[in-house]
Design a protein around this motif. Structure first.
Motif, PDB file in Angstrom:
ATOM      1  N   GLY A  38       2.465   2.061   6.091  1.00 16.16           N
ATOM      2  CA  GLY A  38       1.236   1.392   6.327  1.00 16.16           C
ATOM      3  C   GLY A  38       1.553   0.515   7.743  1.00 16.16           C
ATOM      4  O   GLY A  38       2.513   0.616   8.237  1.00 16.16           O
ATOM      5  N   ASP A  91       0.247   0.089   0.175  1.00 22.77           N
ATOM      6  CA  ASP A  91      -0.959  -0.289  -0.270  1.00 22.77           C
ATOM      7  C   ASP A  91      -1.211   0.687  -1.750  1.00 22.77           C
ATOM      8  O   ASP A  91      -0.771   1.677  -1.715  1.00 22.77           O
ATOM      9  N   GLU A  92      -1.977   0.071  -2.643  1.00 28.80           N
ATOM     10  CA  GLU A  92      -2.421   0.798  -3.760  1.00 28.80           C
ATOM     11  C   GLU A  92      -2.844   2.377  -3.571  1.00 28.80           C
ATOM     12  O   GLU A  92      -2.273   3.179  -4.310  1.00 28.80           O
ATOM     13  N   VAL A 111       3.692  -3.159  -4.364  1.00 32.97           N
ATOM     14  CA  VAL A 111       2.342  -3.207  -4.112  1.00 32.97           C
ATOM     15  C   VAL A 111       1.679  -4.609  -4.527  1.00 32.97           C
ATOM     16  O   VAL A 111       1.726  -5.330  -5.277  1.00 32.97           O
ATOM     17  N   SER A 139      -1.474  -7.411  -3.671  1.00 29.45           N
ATOM     18  CA  SER A 139      -3.021  -7.436  -3.642  1.00 29.45           C
ATOM     19  C   SER A 139      -3.187  -8.839  -4.003  1.00 29.45           C
ATOM     20  O   SER A 139      -2.853  -9.434  -4.956  1.00 29.45           O
TER      21      SER A 139
END
Length: 338
Positions: free
Chosen positions: A124, A39-40, A65, A67
């Motif tokens: 993550g 994730d960012e 990344v 999103s």
């Protein structure tokens, strides 16, 4: 560093080739490609760990990344670093928005180093099923981290259900020092272990794997003694058929080893940086049979190492799943109000 904003995969490949030519011999002889899915908010943390690992295993790092799947317009931003802040390695940091994020492989595949293994690391919570992420299917080795999940022990059991040879988890890597000290205790004895106890919080995935490892190696059913006084695994106790008791107790970065009839010994048991843990997993690119046995014992499954090593990609649209879940929730709420 080269920054490319609102670009295309083809332009990223060209820019990487140009940067390699200008950098000369800074990055050559790549041993593998490391794909990092993150994730960012954790990109810098992942970069730091990957840089440490790349110092021991020269590789091309491709950070992905993803999103905003439902954005109307697709967009790709990229940073290319050869040498520089990431040391003597190559790195491409890609940020994908919109529906492009669901097809990250279209950008990543041309960036893989030819004729070397591919390792995918999720920094993550990983997919519930790795087959739903093409970046996992294409990899020879897949590294997850159950500690990142909301329920780490349940996540480990899911890793067992979804296991294929080549999978590993950083919870397993974190007990390498524990396993080394426990195994070393039997260098001077052949006594058979009849009972074992692991003292740790109920949510500690390292304790779950330690218990599984002891069960798989010794053919016993270790007891998990829960504790709320310590944040992670505190102690491993072993009882032998000849009456000897062996105890390994962690206190900060030191482990106290106690054995019947012997003086206590202080041994190092240091919590390693994330980059060192990642570097350990990159040392081997084949299936880890011992991990498979320990994971299977943890989840109550057998013969994990006998499963096929290849996965078939299963397409899954998270945006559609989110909308369906929202619809079910809204319907349930409306029903409850009637």
């Amino acid at each position: 560093m080269i920054g490319l904003w609102d670009t295309t995969g083809n332009e990223v490949v060209k820019a990487l080739a140009a940067e390699r030519r200008s950098a000369g011999g800074v990055a050559s002889g790549m041993a593998l490609t490391l794909i990092v899915v993150v994730d960012e908010k954790r990109v810098r943390e992942a970069e730091a760990a990957a840089t440490i690992a790349a110092a021991a295993h020269p590789c091309r790092i491709v950070v992905v990344v993803r999103s905003d799947f439902e954005r109307d317009r697709n967009r790709l931003d990229a940073e290319i670093v050869v040498g520089g802040r990431l040391g003597p390695c190559e790195a491409v940091v890609t940020r994908m928005y919109g529906r492009l994020a669901l097809h990250a492989e279209s950008v990543v595949m041309p960036l893989l180093v030819p004729d070397v293994p591919v390792v995918t690391w999720w920094h993550g919570e990983p997919p519930v099923e790795i087959a739903t992420d093409f970046l996992g299917v294409v990899a020879d080795r897949r590294i997850t981290d159950a500690a990142q999940a909301a329920d780490p022990v349940a996540a480990l059991k899911q890793r067992a259900a979804d296991y294929a040879p080549g999978d590993t988890d950083l919870a397993w890597t974190r007990i390498t020092p524990w396993r080394t000290l426990v195994a070393g205790a039997f260098d001077t004895t052949q006594a058979r272990v009849t009972e074992a106890t692991v003292v740790a919080p109920r949510t500690d995935p390292t304790a779950a794997l330690m218990r599984g490892w002891l069960a798989a190696r010794l053919g016993i059913d270790p007891v998990w003694e829960p504790t709320d006084q310590y944040p992670r695994m505190r102690e491993v106790q072993l009882r032998c058929a000849n009456g000897d008791e062996l105890t390994l107790t962690r206190e900060d970065n030191i482990a106290t080893f106690r054995r019947t009839g012997q003086e206590d010994r202080a041994l190092p048991l240091v919590r390693r940086p994330l980059g060192d843990e990642l570097a350990e997993e990159l040392r081997r690119l084949d299936a880890d049979q011992v991990y498979a046995e320990a994971l299977g014992a943890t989840a109550g499954l057998t013969d994990l190492e006998q499963r096929p090593g290849q996965r078939v990609h299963v397409w899954k649209d998270p945006a559609t799943a989110q909308r369906a879940e929202a619809g079910v929730t809204a319907h349930a709420g409306a029903t409850a109000r009637q």
